[in-house]
Every structure is written in structure tokens, then in C-alpha cells.
Design an enzyme around this catalytic site. Sequence first.
Site, PDB file in Angstrom:
ATOM      1  N   HIS A 146       0.958  -1.191   0.025  1.00 17.78           N
ATOM      2  CA  HIS A 146      -0.004  -0.027   0.100  1.00 17.78           C
ATOM      3  C   HIS A 146       0.801   1.333  -0.114  1.00 17.78           C
ATOM      4  O   HIS A 146       0.462   2.394  -0.466  1.00 17.78           O
ATOM      5  CB  HIS A 146      -0.963  -0.042   1.221  1.00 17.78           C
ATOM      6  CG  HIS A 146      -2.378  -0.764   0.780  1.00 17.78           C
ATOM      7  ND1 HIS A 146      -3.132  -1.159   1.912  1.00 17.78           N
ATOM      8  CD2 HIS A 146      -3.219  -0.568  -0.382  1.00 17.78           C
ATOM      9  CE1 HIS A 146      -4.122  -1.815   1.158  1.00 17.78           C
ATOM     10  NE2 HIS A 146      -3.998  -1.360  -0.116  1.00 17.78           N
TER      11      HIS A 146
ATOM     12  N   CYS B  77      -7.471  -6.524 -18.674  1.00 17.60           N
ATOM     13  CA  CYS B  77      -7.484  -5.946 -17.225  1.00 17.60           C
ATOM     14  C   CYS B  77      -5.904  -6.295 -16.591  1.00 17.60           C
ATOM     15  O   CYS B  77      -5.998  -5.852 -15.398  1.00 17.60           O
ATOM     16  CB  CYS B  77      -8.664  -6.155 -16.466  1.00 17.60           C
ATOM     17  SG  CYS B  77      -8.818  -7.945 -16.114  1.00 17.60           S
TER      18      CYS B  77
ATOM     19  N   GLU C 255      -8.323 -16.041 -18.745  1.00 21.73           N
ATOM     20  CA  GLU C 255      -7.068 -15.861 -17.855  1.00 21.73           C
ATOM     21  C   GLU C 255      -6.354 -17.457 -17.607  1.00 21.73           C
ATOM     22  O   GLU C 255      -5.480 -17.584 -17.035  1.00 21.73           O
ATOM     23  CB  GLU C 255      -7.226 -15.441 -16.325  1.00 21.73           C
ATOM     24  CG  GLU C 255      -8.391 -15.959 -15.606  1.00 21.73           C
ATOM     25  CD  GLU C 255      -8.505 -15.272 -14.168  1.00 21.73           C
ATOM     26  OE1 GLU C 255      -7.906 -14.539 -13.669  1.00 21.73           O
ATOM     27  OE2 GLU C 255      -9.751 -15.309 -13.690  1.00 21.73           O
TER      28      GLU C 255
ATOM     29  N   ARG D 226     -15.920  -7.122 -11.013  1.00 24.86           N
ATOM     30  CA  ARG D 226     -15.437  -8.779 -10.773  1.00 24.86           C
ATOM     31  C   ARG D 226     -15.909  -9.273  -9.559  1.00 24.86           C
ATOM     32  O   ARG D 226     -16.014  -8.917  -8.537  1.00 24.86           O
ATOM     33  CB  ARG D 226     -13.854  -8.723 -11.007  1.00 24.86           C
ATOM     34  CG  ARG D 226     -13.440 -10.372 -10.745  1.00 24.86           C
ATOM     35  CD  ARG D 226     -11.837 -10.493 -11.017  1.00 24.86           C
ATOM     36  NE  ARG D 226     -11.208  -9.929  -9.932  1.00 24.86           N
ATOM     37  CZ  ARG D 226      -9.846  -9.778  -9.723  1.00 24.86           C
ATOM     38  NH1 ARG D 226      -9.274 -10.341 -11.041  1.00 24.86           N
ATOM     39  NH2 ARG D 226      -9.454  -9.408  -8.663  1.00 24.86           N
TER      40      ARG D 226
ATOM     41  N   ASP E 162      -2.530 -13.799 -14.705  1.00 21.99           N
ATOM     42  CA  ASP E 162      -2.644 -15.237 -14.716  1.00 21.99           C
ATOM     43  C   ASP E 162      -2.508 -15.942 -15.969  1.00 21.99           C
ATOM     44  O   ASP E 162      -1.911 -16.965 -15.937  1.00 21.99           O
ATOM     45  CB  ASP E 162      -3.875 -15.672 -13.997  1.00 21.99           C
ATOM     46  CG  ASP E 162      -3.949 -15.568 -12.690  1.00 21.99           C
ATOM     47  OD1 ASP E 162      -2.718 -15.437 -12.005  1.00 21.99           O
ATOM     48  OD2 ASP E 162      -4.974 -15.520 -11.734  1.00 21.99           O
TER      49      ASP E 162
END
Length: 575
Positions: free
Chosen positions: A188, A502, A431, A332, A455
Site C-alpha cells: 500500500h 485488465c 485468464e 469482478r 494469470d
Amino acid sequence: MSVKLRGKGVITGIAIAKVLLVGQDFEKYMDLYTPENVESEISKVEKAFAAVADDLAENVKTLKSKGMTEQAGIMEAHRTMVQDPMFKNNAIAKVGEVKSAPRAVLLASEETAAIFENMADEYFRERAVDIRDVGKRVVSRILGLKGPDIGNDPIILCGHEIEPSVIANIPTEQIAGVILGQGSTTCHAVIIAKARAIPTVVGLEKSIDEIKNGDEVIVNGETGEIFVNPTEELMESFEKLIDEQNKLKQHYAELTSLPAETTDGHRVMLVANISTHLDVEAAVTDFGAEGVGLFRSEFLFMGKDEPPDEETQFEAYRDAVEKCNGKLCVIRTMDIGGDKPLPYLNIPKEENPFLGWRALRICLARRDIFMPQVKAILRAGVYGKAAMMLPMVIRLSEIDKVKQIIGEAKTMLKQEDKVFSDNVQLGIMVETPAAAVMTPIFAKHVDFFSIGTNDLIQYTLAVDRVNSNVSYLYDPFNPGVLALIKRTIDSANEHKIWAGMCGEMASDPYAAVILMAMGITELSMSAPSIPRVKELIRSVSMAEAKEAMNKVMSMEHAADIKEYLQGKFGKRNNL
């Protein structure tokens, strides 16, 4: 004496300032702390947790008022953590063992952080830093400690780990740069720095100890170079680069309201990947995102003893959809598995959680969790344009089952007299190699594809991208990967549905040109990447892009492909 160090540049830009070492070490304060009786220590824990929750609520409010929505979202996540009864109760239980409130909180936070650190997913491993940050806030409150004294001049924050709250609570104009010993790009601290476009270098590891508090430092976020106590000559040369950098920022700001359109009028939608509904406003306003291509809904499910209810999800999705101002918001569905253990899922330990019980597989087995999410997304669709995206689809029967559940959800919403949209698009993430091969069939049954390259590359090449021994093999320009991507886009176009991307590949300007030539409709990325991608797209014609794509698809080596693209487009604008 001037010293040159090297890490990994993750946020471009040049910074020159004095260093402020951060990262609180509590051991020296612990030795000075005198515990009282157990009841008093428990009371201190309870009061500190409540006070920190209040502080964070005020913090979130202040950040929102300044338009710092991404930072506000991260601090909101911290507030959720500090309000987690499991965390607080564990700390209280630890008081009985160690007889000290601050030590009990540190032990409880370390226990929870260790759970996250053992997860396979890099992003969720990095949440361990957030848990420790929250624990340190509580401990600081008990001990009466204050934050670092930053003074009035710009500073470069430096530490092995830097708590997100440290960066979030310092005004942007006072942070010239960030240096991290650890190597993650998904912690973060880096996410906040990226939102503020602060030059950042990570991965110095032990060499970071050569940097002392107050040292004059040059940070090059492009190359990963760090110069400690540089010579005057070096300072002058980098000051000139800073002048050029400021001109570039202004140039990118001028692109915000312009479309990603080629010189001959072909347009591509550039949209944002977000982690919370609070990220949308900055993506749209500051970077020109034309909507949301990936709302990672799993963050609503983390850090809780039970899954979020329909209303909680509905409020978050509605806010994101509304802030897209009529543009599409793709949500998603929950993408969680054995690498992100949640108490209410009871996922057994798996040898390979990336190939195990996760994502849509859990949702279809646990309708008690999936149904509220489906209903919440359908309801949010009333407030703009919403889409539902399914992760880890490998069989047509999975799509059929989701459609059945959507039908049941609509029936339930009618019975409950709740308004919902009949126009929420349904799409899948492509993916896995299986999904890419099956796209000619899948395209008949969905409204869109979104290619999840993170992925897809990993599964196609059998490469764990966080394993340093094989990470060099992880390459989006591998011809096998490119062939699967093109097959997916071709299948979408042949069946008159749209295709987006994405994964991280979408934020590579060279890749964006090739993807556009393949016929992709939308590219979704971290919002600060949008101007750079937009600039290259606006400098080429579709004819040039197709010529480059045809050349690339005939090449046999990824290294040759990258060299060719850099030679063809690298001198354009600011690449």
C-alpha cells in the site's frame, strides 16, 4: 562521500531531498513501559482500539475532502481492520499471557500479519504491512507516541517497510520521493505513492542501511538508481532533469480530457483498475479514465468474520457506478481462494491454491455468499452502466449456472420489491489457456471478454511470477501468449462482443498499440498509467499499428519483439 545504490524503479520521476528514516521500532519504548494490573491493561487495549478507529474515521474524512480518494480508501481499509472484533479480542487474550497492553497488541497483529504473509498471492502477502501498521497505531496510542517530525521542507521517506499511514498523512508536496528496502510493487505504500505520482524505488534490501537520517539523496524512479550525498556536478545534472520532468507532468495533464484516438480516428477506451469504490473519482478526474474495467470486489470480503451482506456490497457498487458518470463499471465477482484464507470459507490447506478451490468455483458452491453479490450488482446497475465479470471460467457449464443464479436473483429482487437493472452485462475473464482456446464457444454466451494477462501468462508459461528463479521467463511478449490473446480478441470480434484487457500488460504503451491493432475495445490499468498509454496511441495511425502487429505476430522470440517495438515507437513523444 557520494555513494551509488541501485534498486528497482517502480514510479518514474526524479527527486532530490534529505532523507527521513521511518518505521517505528517499539522495543526501546517497551523497556520503559510499566504495566499495571491485567484489568487496567485490557482497558488500555479497548480504549486504544476505539481511539484509533475514531482517528482513522477523521483521517478518511480529511483525505476525501482533499480529493485524495485512493489514500482515503486505504485508510478506510485500516479502519475496518482496527474494528475487527477478532483482532481486538486476540489482543485482549494476549494481555492475559504477557501482562502488557502494548506487547499484547504487537503479538496479536504479528499473528494476523503472519497469516497474510503465508498467502501465495503477492498482493495479499503485502497486506501484512497494513496489519502491522494498524497494530503500531494502537500501540503508539497506548504508549503516547507521536508520528515522525517531518519539518517544513520536502523529504524522501526511507525504510525497509513504510507504513501506509505514514505516507497517507503527509501532504503530497512534502514527500519528494520514497525508498523501500523490500521489493514489492503491490504494497500500500507503493500504491499511495503511485496515486500521488511520487518517484519511488524499492528492493534495496540490506543496502538501504547505508542511507542515514538527514542524508542528501537523489532518487531516480526510472532507473532505480539512488545517489547518497551526491557531488555538486551530479546535483546540477539531475536538477535539469527535474525541470524536464515538470514539463512532462504538465503535458500529461493536458491529455486528461482528450480521447485515446489514433491519428486516423480509431478510438480505444482507457479505463481503470480499482480496489475500492473510493478509487473511482481520482481515476476519472485526475487521469482521464473513461470508466472502470476491473473493480476487485474481494476487498469487501477481506478482514471480516463473515461475508459482507447485500446492502454493504450494494452501497459500494452503486457509489462506483455513479462516479463513472454513465461510463461502464465492470465489477469482478469475488476472486478469493486458498491463498487468501477467510474464516467463513473454511478452505482446507491446498498444495497449489492457484489451481485449487477459488474464485467462481467457490461462488458456485457457496450460493449463500454469491447470491447477495449478484443481487447487489444487479441493483447497482440502476444507477449507471454496470457489468458483472466472472473470474476463472474454464467450462461453459459455469456460465450457464451463473445465468441461472442471475435469473433466481431477479425473481428474489422482484419479490422483495427492490429495483434492479435488466441491462447488466455479463462477461468472463480470460485468464487460463483453456478459456482462451474456448473463446469461439464462450463468445456465443457472454457480452464481453476481459483478458487477465497476469494469470494468463503465468498459466500459459508455467511460470510463478513471484519466484525469482523463474520470473525471467514471465514475459507478455512470448509468442505463445500473444497467440492466445489474438485468438481471444478475434473470437470476440467475430461474434460481435467486445474484448478488453485488465492485466498489467494493458499499461505497456507498446503492447497497447499491438492490442489496438488486434481489435481490442478497452484497456484497463492502474489510473496513473493512462496518460502514457494515451500519448502513444494518439501518435500513431491504425495502419502503422496493424503493420507493427503483423510484423510482431511473425516473429519467434520475445526479445526480438520488444527490440522491434522499441525501435519503431520508442522515440515518439516521451517513451
